[in-house]
Design a protein around this motif. Sequence first.
Motif, PDB file in Angstrom:
ATOM      1  N   ASN A 254       0.835  -1.194   0.000  1.00 55.34           N
ATOM      2  CA  ASN A 254       0.000   0.000   0.000  1.00 55.34           C
ATOM      3  C   ASN A 254       0.876   1.252   0.000  1.00 55.34           C
ATOM      4  OD1 ASN A 254      -2.315   1.518  -0.031  1.00 55.34           O
ATOM      5  ND2 ASN A 254      -2.754   1.272   2.142  1.00 55.34           N
ATOM      6  N   VAL A 255       1.281   1.649  -1.188  1.00 58.08           N
ATOM      7  CA  VAL A 255       2.166   2.801  -1.368  1.00 58.08           C
ATOM      8  C   VAL A 255       1.366   3.935  -1.996  1.00 58.08           C
ATOM      9  CG1 VAL A 255       4.271   3.638  -2.469  1.00 58.08           C
ATOM     10  CG2 VAL A 255       4.116   1.249  -1.726  1.00 58.08           C
ATOM     11  N   ILE A 256       1.452   5.118  -1.393  1.00 60.21           N
ATOM     12  CA  ILE A 256       0.736   6.284  -1.907  1.00 60.21           C
ATOM     13  C   ILE A 256       1.745   7.391  -2.180  1.00 60.21           C
ATOM     14  CG2 ILE A 256      -1.044   8.015  -1.451  1.00 60.21           C
ATOM     15  CD1 ILE A 256      -2.304   5.852   0.446  1.00 60.21           C
ATOM     16  N   ASP A 257       1.852   7.752  -3.451  1.00 60.50           N
ATOM     17  CA  ASP A 257       2.726   8.841  -3.881  1.00 60.50           C
ATOM     18  C   ASP A 257       1.979  10.154  -3.694  1.00 60.50           C
ATOM     19  OD1 ASP A 257       4.586  10.497  -5.119  1.00 60.50           O
ATOM     20  OD2 ASP A 257       3.994   9.900  -7.141  1.00 60.50           O
ATOM     21  N   LEU A 258       2.540  11.059  -2.897  1.00 56.76           N
ATOM     22  CA  LEU A 258       1.919  12.369  -2.653  1.00 56.76           C
ATOM     23  C   LEU A 258       2.364  13.331  -3.747  1.00 56.76           C
ATOM     24  CD1 LEU A 258       2.286  12.474   1.228  1.00 56.76           C
ATOM     25  CD2 LEU A 258       0.255  11.890  -0.123  1.00 56.76           C
ATOM     26  N   GLU A 259       1.505  13.493  -4.727  1.00 52.56           N
ATOM     27  CA  GLU A 259       1.812  14.295  -5.921  1.00 52.56           C
ATOM     28  C   GLU A 259       1.960  15.773  -5.603  1.00 52.56           C
ATOM     29  OE1 GLU A 259      -1.628  13.329  -8.245  1.00 52.56           O
ATOM     30  OE2 GLU A 259      -0.554  11.744  -9.298  1.00 52.56           O
ATOM     31  N   GLY A 260       2.895  16.390  -6.265  1.00 53.10           N
ATOM     32  CA  GLY A 260       3.132  17.826  -6.114  1.00 53.10           C
ATOM     33  C   GLY A 260       4.299  18.146  -5.216  1.00 53.10           C
ATOM     34  N   GLY A 261       4.621  17.226  -4.323  1.00 50.38           N
ATOM     35  CA  GLY A 261       5.785  17.378  -3.474  1.00 50.38           C
ATOM     36  C   GLY A 261       5.676  18.437  -2.387  1.00 50.38           C
ATOM     37  N   TYR A 262       6.795  18.583  -1.685  1.00 46.99           N
ATOM     38  CA  TYR A 262       6.847  19.493  -0.548  1.00 46.99           C
ATOM     39  C   TYR A 262       6.565  20.940  -0.961  1.00 46.99           C
ATOM     40  CZ  TYR A 262       8.355  21.779   3.723  1.00 46.99           C
ATOM     41  OH  TYR A 262       8.392  22.546   4.857  1.00 46.99           O
ATOM     42  N   ASP A 263       6.991  21.325  -2.156  1.00 42.45           N
ATOM     43  CA  ASP A 263       6.717  22.693  -2.602  1.00 42.45           C
ATOM     44  C   ASP A 263       5.222  22.977  -2.632  1.00 42.45           C
ATOM     45  OD1 ASP A 263       9.420  23.115  -2.845  1.00 42.45           O
ATOM     46  OD2 ASP A 263       9.434  23.131  -5.046  1.00 42.45           O
ATOM     47  N   ALA A 264       4.434  22.050  -3.155  1.00 41.38           N
ATOM     48  CA  ALA A 264       2.980  22.230  -3.220  1.00 41.38           C
ATOM     49  C   ALA A 264       2.382  22.215  -1.806  1.00 41.38           C
ATOM     50  CB  ALA A 264       2.337  21.149  -4.079  1.00 41.38           C
ATOM     51  N   TYR A 265       2.895  21.345  -0.939  1.00 43.00           N
ATOM     52  CA  TYR A 265       2.403  21.266   0.437  1.00 43.00           C
ATOM     53  C   TYR A 265       2.643  22.599   1.165  1.00 43.00           C
ATOM     54  CZ  TYR A 265       1.791  19.545   5.208  1.00 43.00           C
ATOM     55  OH  TYR A 265       1.370  19.380   6.507  1.00 43.00           O
ATOM     56  N   ARG A 266       3.836  23.132   1.016  1.00 47.57           N
ATOM     57  CA  ARG A 266       4.208  24.375   1.682  1.00 47.57           C
ATOM     58  C   ARG A 266       3.386  25.562   1.157  1.00 47.57           C
ATOM     59  NH1 ARG A 266       9.911  25.389   0.410  1.00 47.57           N
ATOM     60  NH2 ARG A 266       8.957  26.286  -1.412  1.00 47.57           N
ATOM     61  N   ASN A 267       3.043  25.563  -0.120  1.00 52.67           N
ATOM     62  CA  ASN A 267       2.319  26.666  -0.738  1.00 52.67           C
ATOM     63  C   ASN A 267       0.809  26.562  -0.669  1.00 52.67           C
ATOM     64  OD1 ASN A 267       4.684  28.017  -1.514  1.00 52.67           O
ATOM     65  ND2 ASN A 267       4.864  26.741  -3.330  1.00 52.67           N
ATOM     66  N   ARG A 268       0.297  25.523  -0.037  1.00 54.51           N
ATOM     67  CA  ARG A 268      -1.163  25.348  -0.005  1.00 54.51           C
ATOM     68  C   ARG A 268      -1.850  26.366   0.844  1.00 54.51           C
ATOM     69  NH1 ARG A 268      -2.643  20.636   4.176  1.00 54.51           N
ATOM     70  NH2 ARG A 268      -0.935  21.017   5.555  1.00 54.51           N
TER      71      ARG A 268
END
Length: 116
Positions: A102-116
């Motif tokens: 059960n592997v889930i790739d978090l698309e967009g990466g840390y840059d997208a997470y930080r800019n949300r």
Amino acid sequence: MRNTIFLSLLFLFSMGCAQSKSKPITEFSQNDTKTGILVDVRTPEEYATGHIDNALNINWYDSDFAKQLESISKDETIYVYCKKGGRSAKAAHLLDSLGYKNVIDLEGGYDAYRNR
């Protein structure tokens, strides 16, 4: 008839292979870490500049990357992220090939997470 059988076998084989899932990193929450492990595959230097709380840093570029994953159960849910999404997609594919279920790739990466 041979082509039909071949295509049927090919389809069944592809259905049996593990496939990582993905979801936008902006939909990830700390509640997800209660049911899985969060793995940051960036370099230690990138990780030091900021990371998601409770993330385990395993550098994709380390020669023993796969060996470092051995401490994680193959039945565990694993959320994988990097800076923008390239390394995490490769890591998710590798995890699948190693038998992680059960592997889930978090698309967009840390840059997208930080800019949300």
